[in-house]
Design a protein around this motif. Structure first.
Motif, PDB file in Angstrom:
ATOM      1  N   ASP A  74      53.948  38.300  34.645  1.00  0.00           N
ATOM      2  CA  ASP A  74      52.974  37.511  33.882  1.00  0.00           C
ATOM      3  C   ASP A  74      52.324  36.404  34.706  1.00  0.00           C
ATOM      4  O   ASP A  74      51.373  35.769  34.255  1.00  0.00           O
ATOM      5  CB  ASP A  74      53.621  36.929  32.622  1.00  0.00           C
ATOM      6  N   VAL A  76      51.244  37.167  37.869  1.00  0.00           N
ATOM      7  CA  VAL A  76      50.377  37.882  38.811  1.00  0.00           C
ATOM      8  C   VAL A  76      48.944  37.841  38.287  1.00  0.00           C
ATOM      9  O   VAL A  76      48.699  38.170  37.123  1.00  0.00           O
ATOM     10  CB  VAL A  76      50.843  39.349  38.978  1.00  0.00           C
ATOM     11  N   THR A  78      45.037  38.935  37.555  1.00  0.00           N
ATOM     12  CA  THR A  78      44.420  40.233  37.298  1.00  0.00           C
ATOM     13  C   THR A  78      43.544  40.624  38.487  1.00  0.00           C
ATOM     14  O   THR A  78      43.116  39.789  39.275  1.00  0.00           O
ATOM     15  CB  THR A  78      43.565  40.190  36.017  1.00  0.00           C
ATOM     16  N   LEU A 113      53.165  46.497  36.562  1.00  0.00           N
ATOM     17  CA  LEU A 113      51.931  45.698  36.607  1.00  0.00           C
ATOM     18  C   LEU A 113      50.826  46.339  35.775  1.00  0.00           C
ATOM     19  O   LEU A 113      50.062  45.644  35.089  1.00  0.00           O
ATOM     20  CB  LEU A 113      51.471  45.537  38.059  1.00  0.00           C
ATOM     21  N   ARG A 118      47.582  44.037  34.380  1.00  0.00           N
ATOM     22  CA  ARG A 118      47.125  43.263  35.538  1.00  0.00           C
ATOM     23  C   ARG A 118      45.916  43.926  36.194  1.00  0.00           C
ATOM     24  O   ARG A 118      45.157  43.265  36.912  1.00  0.00           O
ATOM     25  CB  ARG A 118      48.245  43.107  36.563  1.00  0.00           C
ATOM     26  N   LEU A 185      45.641  44.140  43.969  1.00  0.00           N
ATOM     27  CA  LEU A 185      47.026  43.699  44.005  1.00  0.00           C
ATOM     28  C   LEU A 185      47.744  44.650  44.959  1.00  0.00           C
ATOM     29  O   LEU A 185      47.773  45.857  44.728  1.00  0.00           O
ATOM     30  CB  LEU A 185      47.665  43.777  42.614  1.00  0.00           C
TER      31      LEU A 185
END
Length: 256
Positions: A74, A76, A78, A113, A118, A185
């Motif tokens: 939570d 990380v 977007t 993720l 994300r 990411l």
């Protein structure tokens, strides 16, 4: 060239260096220099002992992992897509399902993720084993795993050509440009993240490192076993040496 580099790099690892030292000791013995042979043999044994201690492995891997602390999902940010670098699967034509290794955490964290929203896309990067071109690629094996983890097929993009960390850039960059993906990411093992992030940033890509598969205990218990040789210790030390040698090689090639 790929096979040559991989083969030569084996002698930079603790076990490969041990056998080189053992060969030198044997040569000295054949040349009737027993004292030199004994000295080199003892050094080779001490060398293998040190690299096989869990405490050595932990300190080496901590030098790679320390700058990439665990980041809760939570926390990380977007992005446009999640890139999972391969290295977890092997498969044999006689067995219909790919076999997963320790790096499976990369895919698991990628799924985690994705389900946390994300990013809306998951990119899997990993080619086929050069000696088994007829089998699944790393990315295809990862796709099977992620489908079982509830990630929809339409969310997955596959790079089936990359075989090295640098290859990820060579084949991913055109794919990202075509799909209009800018913010990434980057998911890989904590020990592998330093080299991976450097390669991606050198290529001008906007990445947020999201490390997983940490190998160093946050609060190790000090026991005698941490100073005794073990397979875990030798494996951990070899993994760290692999990353430092790879980082140096990439620096020399101008890939960082």
């Amino acid at each position: 060239m790929y096979d040559v580099i991989k083969t030569l790099s084996l002698f930079a690892y603790p076990l490969g260096a041990f056998f080189l030292l053992a060969a030198v000791a044997l040569a000295l013995r054949l040349l009737a220099r027993p004292r030199g042979a004994i000295a080199v043999a003892l050094f080779a044994l001490a060398w293998l002992w040190v690299w096989s201690m869990p405490v050595t492995a932990d300190r080496l891997n901590a030098s790679l992992e320390a700058q990439y602390p665990y980041l809760p999902v939570d926390k990380v940010p977007t992005a446009d897509a999640i890139v999972v670098l391969g290295g977890a699967f092997s498969n044999d034509a006689a067995w219909p399902y790919p076999s997963a290794g320790g790096s499976i955490d990369r895919y698991w964290h990628g799924a985690r993720l994705y389900h946390a929203r994300r990013a809306s896309k998951l990119i899997l990067s990993g080619g086929r084993h050069p000696e088994r071109p007829e089998n699944l690629s790393e990315a295809e094996a990862g796709r099977e795993f992620l489908l079982d983890m509830g990630v929809p097929d339409e969310a997955l993009l596959l790079d089936n050509l990359s075989r090295t960390t640098h290859d990820h850039i060579r084949y991913l960059k055109p794919m990202l440009a075509e799909a209009g993906i800018e913010r990434l990411l980057l998911v890989t093992s904590a020990t592998h993240m330093r080299r991976s992030e450097a390669v991606f940033r050198h290529a001008g890509l906007n990445v947020t490192p999201v490390a997983t598969a940490f190998s160093v205990p946050s609060d190790p218990v000090i026991t005698l076993r941490r100073y005794l040789p073990s397979i875990r210790g030798l494996t951990g030390s070899t993994r760290a040496v692999h990353e430092w040698v790879g980082y140096g090689f990439y620096w020399l090639r101008g890939w960082l």
